[in-house]
Design an enzyme around this catalytic site. Structure first.
Site, PDB file in Angstrom:
ATOM      1  N   HIS A   1       0.869  -1.180   0.000  1.00 14.01           N
ATOM      2  CA  HIS A   1       0.000   0.000   0.000  1.00 14.01           C
ATOM      3  C   HIS A   1       0.908   1.234   0.000  1.00 14.01           C
ATOM      4  CE1 HIS A   1      -2.736   2.988   1.841  1.00 14.01           C
ATOM      5  NE2 HIS A   1      -3.731   2.209   1.466  1.00 14.01           N
TER       6      HIS A   1
ATOM      7  N   ASP B   1       3.086  -4.573   8.099  1.00 15.06           N
ATOM      8  CA  ASP B   1       1.847  -3.819   7.933  1.00 15.06           C
ATOM      9  C   ASP B   1       0.702  -4.826   8.082  1.00 15.06           C
ATOM     10  OD1 ASP B   1      -0.415  -2.557   7.082  1.00 15.06           O
ATOM     11  OD2 ASP B   1       0.440  -1.765   5.228  1.00 15.06           O
TER      12      ASP B   1
ATOM     13  N   LYS C   1     -10.572  -0.986  10.172  1.00 12.70           N
ATOM     14  CA  LYS C   1     -10.744  -2.177   9.327  1.00 12.70           C
ATOM     15  C   LYS C   1     -11.072  -3.406  10.172  1.00 12.70           C
ATOM     16  CE  LYS C   1      -7.324  -0.526   5.986  1.00 12.70           C
ATOM     17  NZ  LYS C   1      -8.103   0.092   4.924  1.00 12.70           N
TER      18      LYS C   1
ATOM     19  N   CYS D   1      -4.859   2.454  -3.599  1.00 11.87           N
ATOM     20  CA  CYS D   1      -3.618   2.966  -2.980  1.00 11.87           C
ATOM     21  C   CYS D   1      -2.496   1.943  -3.113  1.00 11.87           C
ATOM     22  CB  CYS D   1      -3.823   3.340  -1.517  1.00 11.87           C
ATOM     23  SG  CYS D   1      -5.072   4.588  -1.264  1.00 11.87           S
TER      24      CYS D   1
HETATM   25  N1  C6P Z   1      -6.335   0.317   2.697  1.00 14.14           N
HETATM   26  C1  C6P Z   1      -8.171  -0.051   1.160  1.00 14.14           C
HETATM   27  O1  C6P Z   1      -9.248   0.238   0.657  1.00 14.14           O
HETATM   28  P1  C6P Z   1      -5.078   3.708   6.981  1.00 14.14           P
HETATM   29  O2  C6P Z   1      -5.547   4.540   5.845  1.00 14.14           O
HETATM   30  O3  C6P Z   1      -3.891   4.312   7.680  1.00 14.14           O
HETATM   31  O4  C6P Z   1      -6.169   3.288   7.899  1.00 14.14           O
HETATM   32  O5  C6P Z   1      -4.571   2.327   6.333  1.00 14.14           O
HETATM   33  C2  C6P Z   1      -3.624   2.340   5.330  1.00 14.14           C
HETATM   34  C3  C6P Z   1      -3.360   0.973   4.816  1.00 14.14           C
HETATM   35  C4  C6P Z   1      -2.128   0.397   5.039  1.00 14.14           C
HETATM   36  N2  C6P Z   1      -1.849  -0.840   4.630  1.00 14.14           N
HETATM   37  C5  C6P Z   1      -2.753  -1.594   4.000  1.00 14.14           C
HETATM   38  C6  C6P Z   1      -2.387  -2.986   3.595  1.00 14.14           C
HETATM   39  C7  C6P Z   1      -4.017  -1.081   3.745  1.00 14.14           C
HETATM   40  O6  C6P Z   1      -4.918  -1.839   3.114  1.00 14.14           O
HETATM   41  C8  C6P Z   1      -4.332   0.230   4.141  1.00 14.14           C
HETATM   42  C9  C6P Z   1      -5.674   0.843   3.836  1.00 14.14           C
HETATM   43  C10 C6P Z   1      -7.665   0.741   2.344  1.00 14.14           C
HETATM   44  O7  C6P Z   1      -7.511  -0.998   0.758  1.00 14.14           O
HETATM   45  C11 C6P Z   1      -7.790   2.211   2.116  1.00 14.14           C
HETATM   46  S1  C6P Z   1      -6.728   2.775   0.823  1.00 14.14           S
END
Ligand code: C6P
Length: 418
Positions: A134, A211, A237, A376
């Protein structure tokens, strides 16, 4: 192709209707249709337990923490620290000092890059990331590259979307100081062999940041068993609120790291000449934190542990297999991106002749929420030769009937577009 046991598919190992009743939003209609929510990898819906805990906090306890002796402040502080304890238990950290609350996975990675990275890396040192990261696990290292002159090396993927472990082993030289890698890919669903990755990195003296944003809602995580140096995830999530997440770090590492942001709550004594810092975990939590959100996340963690992550994951895999089979049977011109063995319940796909954006807009008209775009994760999509995919991602409350509605919606949309 996977052989499906349709008997086993019929029922999850829990009362799914009772579970669905815990999620008020699942009752609503979207564009006149019952909501079918299949965008869980972007954010999951929230159970009443989480909503009520946050509502109760604002109704009965709201105060700033660590600052006042008055009753509400004490109670708010206790609830915030109790939540930290729940997160410690959730990932089996050795100490509450190893749980740093952040705004989410993104902020947690930035914290490690700017604090650990700036203190420990120098020009020529290498950070290994994978092709399927990501942007949150790419851009902070690129910023560090601009600041320090470090090098970023990329572990490629195989055709099915799994990590190329042979190349990983070749890339793993003594120049590598950190492997920063996702446990589960949000764009492909691939589940990386994280235990092996960590062991091999440690054998060469490199640290590992995992991650876990897409892992924690779907599998039990034990950071001590993994021997992860850093582990990051987001609350929203895993059935918790937005605006809160966790950086786990081994205590000795966090202890040695300089603070990242400065301000209230992270200090011991401040004079104009000099400031001394608070101990862990507060050293990394500058300013008034997201108190209600931390409390909500603590409740979500307990809620998941009580339900049993294994049971939820087993059902999500049934949904994944059923949906994959139905889509393959009903949708000519379908291409699924990411077919690694044991992948998570995420289906990223393109349909010949139909742009992903149109698929998303039109399925929404039929009440079905899926995500479209680059998720992303632009580098991996470009590597696979696409700019955008449509993505369905499953959670514990999804049903086979919802899969049927989703596939029927795609069929209708396909007919409309072609
Ligand atoms: N992916 C998706 O729709 P944040 O935005 O900080 O809560 O998470 C970021 C992030 C980091 N690593 C992984 C593997 C992720 O999937 C995500 C967030 C969402 O897939 C929003 S782009």
């Amino acid at each position: 192709m996977t052989v499906i046991d349709f008997e086993a598919l019929k029922q999850p190992d829990y009362d799914i209707q009772a579970l669905r009743a815990e999620f008020p939003i699942l009752q609503r209609r979207v564009n006149g249709q019952p909501l079918v929510y299949l965008d869980n990898a972007a954010t999951s819906q929230k159970p009443l337990a989480v909503i009520q805990a946050m509502d109760d906090y604002y109704r009965n306890t709201n105060a700033n923490i660590h600052r006042g002796l008055h009753t509400l402040s004490q109670e708010a502080t206790d609830a915030h620290e109790e939540a930290r304890g729940k997160l410690q238990k959730f990932i089996n950290a050795a100490s509450h000092k190893e749980i740093i609350f952040t705004r989410g996975a993104t902020e947690a990675i930035n914290l490690v890059a700017q604090s650990w990275g700036r203190a420990n890396l120098k020009a020529g040192d290498q950070v290994l990331v994978s092709m399927m990261e990501h942007h949150a696990n790419i851009v902070p290292w690129q910023q560090l590259r601009e600041q320090l002159g470090i090098e970023i090396k990329v572990i490629p993927i195989l055709e099915d979307g799994s990590l190329d472990m042979a190349v990983y082993q070749q890339l793993l030289t003594e120049k590598v100081k950190l492997v920063a890698i996702t446990q589960v890919s949000n764009a492909l669903g691939s589940v990386n062999p994280i235990t092996q990755i960590i062991k091999e990195a440690h054998d060469l003296g490199a640290l590992v940041l995992v991650d876990g944003a897409q892992a924690v809602p779907h599998q039990t995580v034990d950071v001590q068993a993994l021997d992860a140096d850093f582990y990051v995830f987001s609350g929203h999530k895993m059935y918790g609120p937005t605006g809160i997440g966790v950086l786990y770090g081994k205590e000795a590492l966090l202890e040695a790291m300089p603070p990242w942001q400065g301000g209230g709550d992270m200090i011991d004594i401040v004079t104009f000449e000099q400031t001394t810092y608070a101990g862990l975990p507060h050293k990394f939590e500058a300013g008034t934190p997201a108190i209600a959100e931390a409390i909500g996340l603590g409740v979500a963690a307990d809620w998941l542990l009580d339900l049993g992550l294994g049971k939820l994951a087993a059902w999500e895999h049934s949904l994944l297999h059923y949906a994959t089979e139905q889509m393959q049977a009903e949708l000519p011109g379908l291409r699924i991106l990411g077919e690694a063995p044991g992948k998570a319940a995420v289906i990223s796909f393109v349909l010949e002749g139909a742009h992903a954006q149109d698929l998303g807009l039109l399925t929404d008209q039929l009440g079905v929420a899926i995500r479209t775009g680059h998720h992303c994760a632009m580098p991996v999509l470009h590597h696979l030769g696409v700019d955008a995919t449509a993505r369905a991602s499953f959670a514990a409350y999804n049903t086979l009937e919802e899969v049927d509605i989703f596939v029927a919606a795609l069929k209708r949309v396909r007919e409309m577009l072609l």
